[in-house]
Design a protein around this motif. Structure first.
Motif: not given
Length: 619
Positions: A387-398
């Motif tokens: 879950x944490x890594x998904x949040x990190x990658x969502x920031x990266x995609x943003x």
């Protein structure tokens, strides 16, 4: 125990050669009744996973759990290590060449996959050598090339079988070979046997009293060749100084027992009884194997080694199928499915597909509820991390979207949040990628700032040009100085120097240079004269100096010309004369240039000459 009644000594050397990383790996274990030596040569270029170390440790762990000289068991151990390499081959295909030797301190059996080798010396001679699983070895076996040519043949590294190959893996296991006291075994990787031939090995053995002497001498021979490139090399020497002596009577006693049991069975039940007993023995063996596979799988599940647990549960389920035991078949099938979910989740996690990993982990959590031996806390940690890594990658995609739309400041902010979270979570691979994206965004922001400052500098420079044209030299200097400071901030040296030149030009206009005055001198006195005119009309003037009687004098005259709004010109001349008796006089004339301007025309000149004996002036 066998080990106490025998003496085996082991020594080895393993170095990286000309390379930074040693892809070879060696380890061994000596148990009470058996010993095992395993050496491997990593054939891939992966820097994170050490394929040689993986297969060696896997085989030794299984051997330690259940020592054996059975060819089937040894192949199984090698197959498990091989499957592990395949399961971990996500970035690159992991592969290794391997040879292992097992002994009960009286006999040896060896197994090979690839072109790592075993040399067996007896009585100071080469008694036997393992065969490579390579195309060059096949050519030698077919008589196409000699054994000597095979050592340097270009196909010696073209392997038919090796650990980690995609399919068709088939290691070779030898028959049991009795040992004699004084035998020496040499296990080595291609880095050694390619540059040290059999004759050199025999010579080194003859000089060595201990196994460490043997390996040191082999290393000296290898390095003495002074090859431009020295590959990873490993040499393991095993001296069988004393082998275990088996009691021949014990073999006969065991054989008699088996024969007697067979006779009793035949007499008591005839052939039918014999086959019934045989079938019962087969079922008992399958049941024992099922129990062993199940216990191994439970242990791997508890340790979190899910790929091996999948393998063991699969074997246990196969045994249950053979026994027609539906209960255990279904039970092992469920556990195998749970382990496969964990393997798939870990695989997706490693690939960076955290959403799929979380989905697999979620399914595994539901199926793992009945199993207390399962590590539920580890699974929860993996789900939280996903879950944490998904949040990190969502920031990266943003950040990527903002970067694409040229919102570099916004992209930098998103990347900074992602990188901070990645560092806190220990997400090293992700942090490295995010840092690269953040650097790119920083470069873009810096470029925008530089462009903005450049526009400001251009504005000041143009303002200075306008003020210079309007003869506002003080204002021009201020504007040029402001532009110069901006250009210096953004490291534009040529423009800094250009502003320096413009500033100097404005200073020259603000403080023009004054005309130079020409002095003159005489023997007893000196004088000077200057003449000039201004626009508006021609004007002439002359100055004359006369000395006193009996003296001498000299004079100079100068002429100047200027032009202005009036368009006039002027000139002047001066002379000096001497009229006293017995004296002398001299005169000189010259010209000097000057410039002036006025709204009205007018001119005036004056010449003043001072002499040592007197003073004259003329207009």
């Amino acid at each position: 125990m066998r080990k106490e009644n025998s003496e085996f000594k082991t020594s080895f050397v393993s170095e990286a050669g000309s390379f930074l990383h040693n892809k070879d790996y060696f380890a061994y274990v000596e148990l009470d009744d058996m010993a095992c030596w395993v050496i491997a040569d990593g054939l891939d270029a992966d820097r994170e996973a050490d394929s040689a170390e993986m297969v060696v440790k896997s085989i030794l762990r299984r051997f330690t759990e259940k020592p054996t000289m059975s060819p089937l068991r040894l192949k199984q151990y090698m197959q498990e290590a091989h499957e592990w390499l395949k399961a971990e081959s996500r970035r690159v295909r992991l592969k290794a060449s391997l040879i292992l030797v097992v002994t009960d301190y009286a006999k040896i059996v060896w197994a090979v996959a690839g072109h790592a080798r075993l040399y067996h010396f007896r009585g100071g001679r080469l008694f036997a050598r393992s065969k490579d699983q390579s195309l060059a070895q096949m050519m030698a076996d077919a008589g196409e090339i000699s054994e000597e040519a095979m050592e340097v043949h270009e196909e010696r590294h073209n392997l038919i079988h090796y650990m980690g190959q995609p399919d068709g893996f088939e290691p070779f296991v030898s028959k049991k070979v009795p040992l004699s006291e004084g035998d020496a075994l040499l296990l080595c990787t291609p880095g050694l046997w390619e540059d040290v031939n059999g004759t050199e090995m025999i010579d080194a053995l003859a000089e060595a009293k201990e196994p460490e002497d043997f390996t040191d001498t082999l290393e000296d021979v290898l390095l003495s060749k002074q090859r431009r490139t020295v590959h990873n090399y490993t040499a393991v020497a095993v001296y069988a100084n004393k082998v275990f002596k088996e009691d021949p009577k014990r073999k006969w006693r065991l054989l008699k027992k088996w024969l007697l049991a067979l006779i009793v069975l035949l007499i008591a039940g005839g052939g039918a009884t014999f086959f019934f007993v045989k079938e019962a023995a087969r079922k008992a063996e399958n049941a024992a194997n099922m129990l062993e596979f199940s216990q191994n799988a439970d242990m791997y599940m508890k340790d979190g080694d899910y790929p091996k647990a999948v393998k063991e549960y699969s074997e246990a389920r196969n045994m249950a199928i053979r026994l027609k035991d539906r209960i255990h078949r279904d039970m092992f099938g469920k556990r195998q499915r749970l382990m496969q979910l964990m393997v798939d989740g870990d695989g997706f996690f490693k690939e960076g597909d955290f959403a799929k990993a979380l989905d697999k982990y979620g399914k595994a959590r539901e199926e793992a509820k009945p199993y207390k031996e399962f590590n539920h806390k580890e699974l929860e940690d993996k789900m939280d991390r996903s879950l944490t890594y998904m949040q990190i990658m969502s920031w990266v995609q943003e950040g990527d979207m903002k970067f694409e739309s040229q919102d570099y400041v916004g992209a930098r902010s998103s990347y900074q949040k992602a990188r901070k979270a990645a560092i806190e979570e220990g997400y090293a691979d992700g942090e490295k990628d995010i840092r690269a994206k953040l650097d790119a965004a920083e470069d873009k922001v810096s470029g925008l700032k530089k462009e903005k400052r450049l526009l400001e500098g251009d504005k000041y420079e143009k303002k200075g040009d306008q003020q210079f044209a309007a003869q506002d030299y003080v204002g021009a200097i201020d504007a040029y100085s402001a532009a110069q400071q901006i250009y210096q901030e953004i490291d534009m040296l040529e423009r800094v120097l250009g502003m320096e030149r413009k500033i100097d030009k404005a200073v020259d206009k603000l403080n023009p240079a004054q005309p130079a005055v020409q002095p003159s001198a005489g023997l007893d006195g000196g004088g000077s004269a200057a003449a000039g005119n201004a626009a508006g009309g021609p004007v002439s003037g002359a100055g004359q100096a006369q000395p006193a009687a009996g003296g001498s004098s000299s004079g100079t005259a100068g002429a100047g010309q200027a032009s202005g709004n009036g368009g006039g010109a002027g000139d002047g001349a001066g002379s000096a004369k001497q009229s006293s008796a017995g004296g002398s006089s001299s005169g000189s004339s010259g010209s000097a240039a000057g410039a002036t301007s006025a709204d009205v025309g007018g001119a005036a000149s004056a010449v003043e000459v001072e002499a040592a004996d007197g003073k004259d002036s003329g207009e």
